[in-house]
Design a protein around this motif. Sequence first.
Motif, PDB file in Angstrom:
ATOM      1  N   THR A   1       0.829  -1.196   0.000  1.00 41.07           N
ATOM      2  CA  THR A   1       0.000   0.000   0.000  1.00 41.07           C
ATOM      3  C   THR A   1       0.867   1.251   0.000  1.00 41.07           C
ATOM      4  O   THR A   1       2.028   1.229   0.389  1.00 41.07           O
ATOM      5  N   LYS A   2       0.257   2.336  -0.448  1.00 41.53           N
ATOM      6  CA  LYS A   2       0.879   3.659  -0.426  1.00 41.53           C
ATOM      7  C   LYS A   2      -0.130   4.634   0.139  1.00 41.53           C
ATOM      8  O   LYS A   2      -1.335   4.413   0.074  1.00 41.53           O
ATOM      9  N   VAL A   3       0.348   5.725   0.660  1.00 42.50           N
ATOM     10  CA  VAL A   3      -0.516   6.758   1.196  1.00 42.50           C
ATOM     11  C   VAL A   3      -1.045   7.624   0.059  1.00 42.50           C
ATOM     12  O   VAL A   3      -0.296   8.000  -0.841  1.00 42.50           O
ATOM     13  N   VAL A   4      -2.345   7.907   0.096  1.00 41.96           N
ATOM     14  CA  VAL A   4      -2.968   8.803  -0.873  1.00 41.96           C
ATOM     15  C   VAL A   4      -3.698   9.881  -0.087  1.00 41.96           C
ATOM     16  O   VAL A   4      -4.445   9.577   0.842  1.00 41.96           O
ATOM     17  N   LEU A   5      -3.468  11.125  -0.431  1.00 45.81           N
ATOM     18  CA  LEU A   5      -4.115  12.221   0.269  1.00 45.81           C
ATOM     19  C   LEU A   5      -5.448  12.546  -0.385  1.00 45.81           C
ATOM     20  O   LEU A   5      -5.561  12.563  -1.610  1.00 45.81           O
TER      21      LEU A   5
ATOM     22  N   TYR B   1     -13.115  13.022   2.110  1.00 49.79           N
ATOM     23  CA  TYR B   1     -13.158  12.178   3.308  1.00 49.79           C
ATOM     24  C   TYR B   1     -14.566  12.173   3.910  1.00 49.79           C
ATOM     25  O   TYR B   1     -15.061  11.129   4.333  1.00 49.79           O
ATOM     26  N   ALA B   2     -15.205  13.343   3.911  1.00 48.25           N
ATOM     27  CA  ALA B   2     -16.573  13.437   4.436  1.00 48.25           C
ATOM     28  C   ALA B   2     -17.519  12.580   3.605  1.00 48.25           C
ATOM     29  O   ALA B   2     -18.406  11.913   4.151  1.00 48.25           O
ATOM     30  N   ALA B   3     -17.325  12.562   2.287  1.00 48.37           N
ATOM     31  CA  ALA B   3     -18.163  11.737   1.414  1.00 48.37           C
ATOM     32  C   ALA B   3     -17.940  10.252   1.713  1.00 48.37           C
ATOM     33  O   ALA B   3     -18.894   9.462   1.727  1.00 48.37           O
ATOM     34  N   LEU B   4     -16.701   9.872   1.972  1.00 51.10           N
ATOM     35  CA  LEU B   4     -16.408   8.485   2.339  1.00 51.10           C
ATOM     36  C   LEU B   4     -17.073   8.112   3.663  1.00 51.10           C
ATOM     37  O   LEU B   4     -17.599   7.014   3.824  1.00 51.10           O
ATOM     38  N   GLU B   5     -17.075   9.048   4.607  1.00 53.22           N
ATOM     39  CA  GLU B   5     -17.738   8.799   5.886  1.00 53.22           C
ATOM     40  C   GLU B   5     -19.243   8.637   5.707  1.00 53.22           C
ATOM     41  O   GLU B   5     -19.858   7.800   6.379  1.00 53.22           O
ATOM     42  N   LEU B   6     -19.832   9.394   4.787  1.00 55.27           N
ATOM     43  CA  LEU B   6     -21.268   9.244   4.518  1.00 55.27           C
ATOM     44  C   LEU B   6     -21.578   7.857   3.962  1.00 55.27           C
ATOM     45  O   LEU B   6     -22.568   7.230   4.346  1.00 55.27           O
TER      46      LEU B   6
ATOM     47  N   ALA C   1     -11.118   0.749   3.014  1.00 57.42           N
ATOM     48  CA  ALA C   1     -11.725  -0.263   2.142  1.00 57.42           C
ATOM     49  C   ALA C   1     -12.683   0.388   1.153  1.00 57.42           C
ATOM     50  O   ALA C   1     -12.721   0.004  -0.023  1.00 57.42           O
ATOM     51  N   ILE C   2     -13.458   1.350   1.603  1.00 60.23           N
ATOM     52  CA  ILE C   2     -14.385   2.053   0.716  1.00 60.23           C
ATOM     53  C   ILE C   2     -13.604   2.800  -0.364  1.00 60.23           C
ATOM     54  O   ILE C   2     -13.935   2.724  -1.551  1.00 60.23           O
ATOM     55  N   ALA C   3     -12.558   3.503   0.037  1.00 59.16           N
ATOM     56  CA  ALA C   3     -11.748   4.264  -0.923  1.00 59.16           C
ATOM     57  C   ALA C   3     -11.098   3.338  -1.948  1.00 59.16           C
ATOM     58  O   ALA C   3     -11.084   3.642  -3.147  1.00 59.16           O
ATOM     59  N   ARG C   4     -10.573   2.193  -1.493  1.00 60.91           N
ATOM     60  CA  ARG C   4      -9.955   1.244  -2.435  1.00 60.91           C
ATOM     61  C   ARG C   4     -10.970   0.711  -3.436  1.00 60.91           C
ATOM     62  O   ARG C   4     -10.684   0.594  -4.632  1.00 60.91           O
TER      63      ARG C   4
END
Length: 61
Positions: free
Chosen positions: A7-11, A17-22, A41-44
């Motif tokens: 894995t790598k860090v993605v900003l 981030y708020a949309a991912l939390e929703l 997991a959602i972002a991936r």
Amino acid sequence: MTRKTNTKVVLVTLEQYAALELIQQRDRQTSITGAAPTINAIARTLLDKALASTTTQEKTA
């Protein structure tokens, strides 16, 4: 101790981030147990879908 990962860090922006939390909250509400996937997991999953659609579009062009 060094640890190798795949894995790598993605900003992301605060809005992203708020949309991912929703999405996570929606998944938690629809789950029988109240469990939800992690933000990572959602972002991936979303990134995989976007890349797959981009790859498909390039093949047909």
